[in-house]
Design an enzyme around this catalytic site. Sequence first.
Site, mmCIF file in Angstrom:
data_model
loop_
_atom_site.group_PDB
_atom_site.id
_atom_site.type_symbol
_atom_site.label_atom_id
_atom_site.label_comp_id
_atom_site.label_asym_id
_atom_site.label_seq_id
_atom_site.Cartn_x
_atom_site.Cartn_y
_atom_site.Cartn_z
ATOM 1 N N ASN A 65 7.876 111.207 106.274
ATOM 2 C CA ASN A 65 8.890 109.683 106.279
ATOM 3 C C ASN A 65 9.944 110.431 106.360
ATOM 4 O O ASN A 65 10.056 111.595 106.178
ATOM 5 C CB ASN A 65 9.421 109.525 104.783
ATOM 6 N N HIS A 100 9.489 118.065 105.661
ATOM 7 C CA HIS A 100 8.091 118.161 104.510
ATOM 8 C C HIS A 100 7.684 116.441 104.623
ATOM 9 O O HIS A 100 7.849 116.248 105.829
ATOM 10 C CB HIS A 100 8.093 117.766 103.749
ATOM 11 N N ASP A 109 5.920 116.167 91.968
ATOM 12 C CA ASP A 109 6.005 116.063 90.504
ATOM 13 C C ASP A 109 5.987 114.719 89.903
ATOM 14 O O ASP A 109 6.541 114.112 88.522
ATOM 15 C CB ASP A 109 7.376 116.491 90.672
ATOM 16 N N GLN A 160 4.181 113.552 103.484
ATOM 17 C CA GLN A 160 3.356 113.536 101.669
ATOM 18 C C GLN A 160 1.446 113.671 101.854
ATOM 19 O O GLN A 160 1.879 113.596 103.196
ATOM 20 C CB GLN A 160 3.855 112.670 100.637
ATOM 21 N N GLU A 216 9.136 87.604 111.589
ATOM 22 C CA GLU A 216 7.594 88.724 111.451
ATOM 23 C C GLU A 216 7.554 88.152 109.915
ATOM 24 O O GLU A 216 5.636 89.166 109.615
ATOM 25 C CB GLU A 216 8.685 89.920 110.866
HETATM 26 P P1 H2U Z 1 10.077 111.868 100.411
HETATM 27 O O1 H2U Z 1 12.250 112.785 100.767
HETATM 28 O O2 H2U Z 1 9.302 111.567 101.450
HETATM 29 O O3 H2U Z 1 10.739 111.069 100.072
HETATM 30 O O4 H2U Z 1 9.338 113.153 99.886
HETATM 31 C C1 H2U Z 1 9.767 113.732 98.726
HETATM 32 C C2 H2U Z 1 8.843 114.101 97.409
HETATM 33 O O5 H2U Z 1 8.802 115.124 97.183
HETATM 34 C C3 H2U Z 1 9.009 112.986 96.469
HETATM 35 O O6 H2U Z 1 7.738 112.209 96.836
HETATM 36 C C4 H2U Z 1 8.977 115.194 96.082
HETATM 37 C C5 H2U Z 1 9.269 113.274 95.693
HETATM 38 O O7 H2U Z 1 8.202 112.595 94.896
HETATM 39 N N1 H2U Z 1 9.220 115.814 94.907
HETATM 40 C C6 H2U Z 1 8.940 116.497 93.693
HETATM 41 O O8 H2U Z 1 7.700 116.662 93.648
HETATM 42 N N2 H2U Z 1 9.754 117.930 93.360
HETATM 43 C C7 H2U Z 1 10.836 117.481 93.131
HETATM 44 O O9 H2U Z 1 11.456 118.463 92.488
HETATM 45 C C8 H2U Z 1 11.857 116.730 94.088
HETATM 46 C C9 H2U Z 1 11.031 116.131 95.283
#
Ligand code: H2U
Length: 350
Positions: free
Chosen positions: A152, A165, A77, A167, A318
């Site tokens: 991550n 999860h 999103d 990405q 570094e």
């Molecule tokens: P990270 O925890 O690695 O940041 O990944 C969570 C991802 O989930 C993050 O990129 C997405 C965030 O943009 N997200 C959505 O797409 N919709 C949501 O309602 C919450 C989180």
Amino acid sequence: MQFIASEHPHKRYNPLKGEWVLVSPHRMKRPWDGQTETVNNDMGPEFDPTNPLCPGVVRSSGEKNPFYTSTYVFKNDFPALLEDTPLPPTSDDPLFRIEGVQGTCRVMCFHPKSNITIALMSVDEIKTVIKSWIEQLEELGQKYTWVQIFENKGTMMGCSNHHPHCQIWSCSFLPNEPRIKDINQRDYYNKYGRPMLLDYVERELKAKVRVVVENLSWVVLVPFWAIWPYETMVLPKRWIKRMNDITEEEKTDLALVMKIITTKYDNMFKTSFPYSMGWHGAPTGSNWDGYDHWVFHGIYLPPLLRSATVKKFISGFELLAQCQRDLTPEQAAERLREQSEIHYLVSTKK
Ligand code: H2U
């Protein structure tokens, strides 16, 4: 005086990236009076109605997740890349280069339960994740040059949500890391007639000192040139260019080594070990042929150094000069080998 790698400062070359890392093993006894991190080992509840990654919950976009029971993929999103976006004006000024980019970002939930990690999932569940990754690569790779699958994990790595999860960012260009790996693997192939990482695996399997775990299809090792204290690489024992080239048996074997390495990580400091991990294979896009210099591999980059709260910082020398490590890759591999393959949360339940 005779050189001893575990005692004397030296530098090691990373042929994949064409970079050197400084190794300073004599500093291992240095006292630490710096920052420690607060570690929250609470895995939380299985289901949280306020967590946008959970089954049946409405996300920020207003879209409701289905009541998924396996893996679940949705369009991020808050994507960093967009499919349709205007191109910037072309510029031939070498000091102000700019180019347009297209891409798409997705999120993949590994499992419906929030209080689980790869280390705690069954081999079959991890295999389902691998199969979903392959589906994503095959679909997105038709259109995009690079499909970066990455996880991550942990707040220490900037992860915003503890639900298991990863990405998937797909882009119209070859990003810096794979771009330099492409150049160096191609140069090696042109010079020696064999894929660099296939030669590397063979040599590491003979040397054994940096190998952490292996089975018939895969080896997990601390690379000779590792930067992060417990960095590991997952390498195939045969020539595989991309993740979608792996056989059914190799998927099971990959799930097994993923479970073992993440379990060993967790066992090391009795914590849910944070890391960034991801997969690199031959580029995709309009032409999947060629790329015989490429070998598919995984990379785990965990920041922890000496306890669940002390992490390595990439700073100072570094950032300004060159990456450096204290613990040698051989010592790191030995410590990882020593860890049990049974997760501490499972063994303490008994
Ligand atoms: P990270 O925890 O690695 O940041 O990944 C969570 C991802 O989930 C993050 O990129 C997405 C965030 O943009 N997200 C959505 O797409 N919709 C949501 O309602 C919450 C989180």
